[in-house]
Enzyme design. Structure first.
Site, PDB file in Angstrom:
ATOM      1  N   ILE A 296      -6.523  46.642  -6.692  1.00 25.69           N
ATOM      2  CA  ILE A 296      -8.113  47.311  -7.096  1.00 25.69           C
ATOM      3  C   ILE A 296      -8.675  46.670  -8.454  1.00 25.69           C
ATOM      4  CG2 ILE A 296      -8.728  49.571  -7.592  1.00 25.69           C
ATOM      5  CD1 ILE A 296      -6.629  50.652  -5.906  1.00 25.69           C
ATOM      6  N   GLU A 297      -7.676  46.494  -9.231  1.00 23.73           N
ATOM      7  CA  GLU A 297      -8.314  45.923 -10.481  1.00 23.73           C
ATOM      8  C   GLU A 297      -9.024  44.547 -10.292  1.00 23.73           C
ATOM      9  OE1 GLU A 297      -5.357  47.510 -14.030  1.00 23.73           O
ATOM     10  OE2 GLU A 297      -4.763  45.731 -12.959  1.00 23.73           O
TER      11      GLU A 297
ATOM     12  N   ARG B  24     -11.260  42.253 -12.751  1.00 26.47           N
ATOM     13  CA  ARG B  24     -10.591  42.523 -13.924  1.00 26.47           C
ATOM     14  C   ARG B  24      -9.878  40.996 -14.129  1.00 26.47           C
ATOM     15  NH1 ARG B  24      -6.399  45.627 -16.551  1.00 26.47           N
ATOM     16  NH2 ARG B  24      -5.770  44.490 -18.212  1.00 26.47           N
TER      17      ARG B  24
ATOM     18  N   ASP C  87      -9.118  49.314 -15.745  1.00 24.77           N
ATOM     19  CA  ASP C  87      -7.714  49.311 -16.089  1.00 24.77           C
ATOM     20  C   ASP C  87      -6.972  50.140 -15.399  1.00 24.77           C
ATOM     21  OD1 ASP C  87      -5.260  48.608 -17.469  1.00 24.77           O
ATOM     22  OD2 ASP C  87      -5.919  49.751 -19.173  1.00 24.77           O
TER      23      ASP C  87
ATOM     24  N   LEU D  66       7.074  45.778 -15.475  1.00 25.42           N
ATOM     25  CA  LEU D  66       6.823  46.904 -15.406  1.00 25.42           C
ATOM     26  C   LEU D  66       7.635  47.774 -16.272  1.00 25.42           C
ATOM     27  CD1 LEU D  66       5.411  49.400 -13.744  1.00 25.42           C
ATOM     28  CD2 LEU D  66       7.173  49.266 -12.108  1.00 25.42           C
TER      29      LEU D  66
ATOM     30  N   ARG E 166     -12.216  45.193 -20.439  1.00 24.65           N
ATOM     31  CA  ARG E 166     -11.905  44.996 -18.973  1.00 24.65           C
ATOM     32  C   ARG E 166     -12.850  45.972 -18.147  1.00 24.65           C
ATOM     33  NH1 ARG E 166      -6.935  47.393 -20.738  1.00 24.65           N
ATOM     34  NH2 ARG E 166      -7.111  45.782 -22.320  1.00 24.65           N
TER      35      ARG E 166
ATOM     36  N   PRO F 229       8.467  55.592 -18.094  1.00 21.23           N
ATOM     37  CA  PRO F 229       7.032  55.772 -18.558  1.00 21.23           C
ATOM     38  C   PRO F 229       6.256  54.767 -19.271  1.00 21.23           C
ATOM     39  CG  PRO F 229       8.725  57.474 -18.971  1.00 21.23           C
ATOM     40  CD  PRO F 229       9.437  56.381 -18.704  1.00 21.23           C
ATOM     41  N   HIS F 230       4.909  54.863 -19.254  1.00 22.43           N
ATOM     42  CA  HIS F 230       3.986  53.655 -19.862  1.00 22.43           C
ATOM     43  C   HIS F 230       4.503  53.831 -21.308  1.00 22.43           C
ATOM     44  CE1 HIS F 230       0.644  51.465 -21.180  1.00 22.43           C
ATOM     45  NE2 HIS F 230       0.567  51.237 -20.078  1.00 22.43           N
ATOM     46  N   PRO F 231       4.905  52.779 -21.902  1.00 25.48           N
ATOM     47  CA  PRO F 231       4.940  52.585 -23.433  1.00 25.48           C
ATOM     48  C   PRO F 231       4.042  53.248 -24.366  1.00 25.48           C
ATOM     49  CG  PRO F 231       4.850  50.614 -22.786  1.00 25.48           C
ATOM     50  CD  PRO F 231       4.673  51.230 -21.488  1.00 25.48           C
TER      51      PRO F 231
ATOM     52  N   ASP G 284      -3.009  51.974 -14.805  1.00 27.21           N
ATOM     53  CA  ASP G 284      -1.734  51.880 -15.355  1.00 27.21           C
ATOM     54  C   ASP G 284      -0.881  53.143 -14.788  1.00 27.21           C
ATOM     55  OD1 ASP G 284      -1.742  49.343 -17.034  1.00 27.21           O
ATOM     56  OD2 ASP G 284      -2.932  50.763 -18.545  1.00 27.21           O
TER      57      ASP G 284
END
Length: 290
Positions: free
Chosen positions: A201-202, A207, A219, A235, A216, A238-240, A221
């Site tokens: 999709i990005e 992107r 984005d 990957l 961008r 959880p997102h950092p 995430d």
């Protein structure tokens, strides 16, 4: 429907289906008997208390659905039959949170004495949270198109969409403000498959990954995926560093305020509160120094 608490089961054993699956031409031409064991995991409490068929899944219709699917499709591998049939069952019967399927092939062309060969898979709906942002071009249009693309994906259901907020760029790179938000989705995709879908999709939005934390068009995430913790080169879930990112926490608080971070042990509401408190203390310290 996603539910980590769905422990009840509807079981189907030894459903006999004559179908055409196999690597060899005579298997797909002549067909053979298969046996299917299926376990649908779901909450049957309401059906049991009210004695109401509409509150559960009719195992008779499930048997007919499995039979029709296996007879209308042809696969070379048992693995493909199991994978695709599990997906089809979960899409057809949304009350089921998970399904376990075993496809047994008692007459496989093996020139040795054996009882049966089979493939067993367990597939389920997963709940994921996705951050969305844009700071180039028509930000609203890029985000709207991304949400639409996710809604149109056959294995993703968008459950909640936060309001979009205008925020300063994060990371120290001079650039335009971002429009940020968050989504709650239910999906049959695994975490890497979901990541691949987001990247597609990005890419369609143009992107470019040239400057870290740079501007961008779009984005996307993965913030959370069930309560899974993953740390690989491509990957991290959880997102950092989300506990330091207001543009992530504020939209998340709107759609999932009591979601608990599996590593930090705090809800997203608590994480936002601590971030705001920390910023307030920082501003107080600076003012005192002045």
């Amino acid at each position: 429907m996603y539910s980590e608490w769905a422990q009840d089961e509807i079981c189907i054993e030894e459903l006999e289906v004559f179908a055409h699956h196999g690597v060899y031409p005579e298997e797909t031409r002549d067909g053979q008997l298969f046996y299917v064991n299926a376990v649908l995991r779901m909450d049957v409490g309401a059906a049991g208390r009210e004695d109401a068929l509409e509150k559960t899944v009719n195992y008779g219709t499930v048997c007919r659905f499995i039979t029709a699917w296996m007879q209308e499709h042809t696969c070379l591998l048992l693995e493909a039959v199991a994978e695709r049939l599990a997906e089809a069952v979960l899409l057809e019967y949304r009350a089921a949170a998970a399904v376990e399927l075993e496809i047994r092939k008692p007459h496989a062309p093996i020139r040795l004495p054996f009882g049966c060969v089979s493939v067993k898979v367990r597939r389920q709906w997963h709940r994921a949270y996705v951050a969305v942002g844009s700071n180039l071009g028509n930000r609203e249009a890029y985000i709207s198109d991304a949400v639409r693309a996710l809604k149109e994906h056959p294995l993703i259901e968008v459950r909640k969409v936060s309001d979009m907020i205008n925020t300063k760029a994060y990371g120290g790179v001079e650039q335009e403000d971002f429009l940020n938000g968050a989504l709650e989705v239910e999906t049959l995709l695994g975490p890497w498959e979901l990541l691949e879908a987001l990247h597609e999709i990005e890419n369609k939005a143009g992107r470019e990954r040239t400057v870290r934390w740079g501007p961008r068009t779009l984005d996307l995430d993965i913030l959370f995926y069930d309560r899974t913790c993953i740390e690989t080169e491509d990957l991290v879930i959880p997102h950092p560093d989300m506990e330091n990112r207001e543009f992530v926490l504020r939209p998340m608080v709107q759609i999932a305020p009591y979601l608990r971070h599996p590593l930090r042990g705090r809800t997203v509401s608590e994480l936002l509160g601590r971030l705001e408190e920390g910023e307030g203390n920082l501003h107080k310290t600076i003012n005192e120094q002045i």
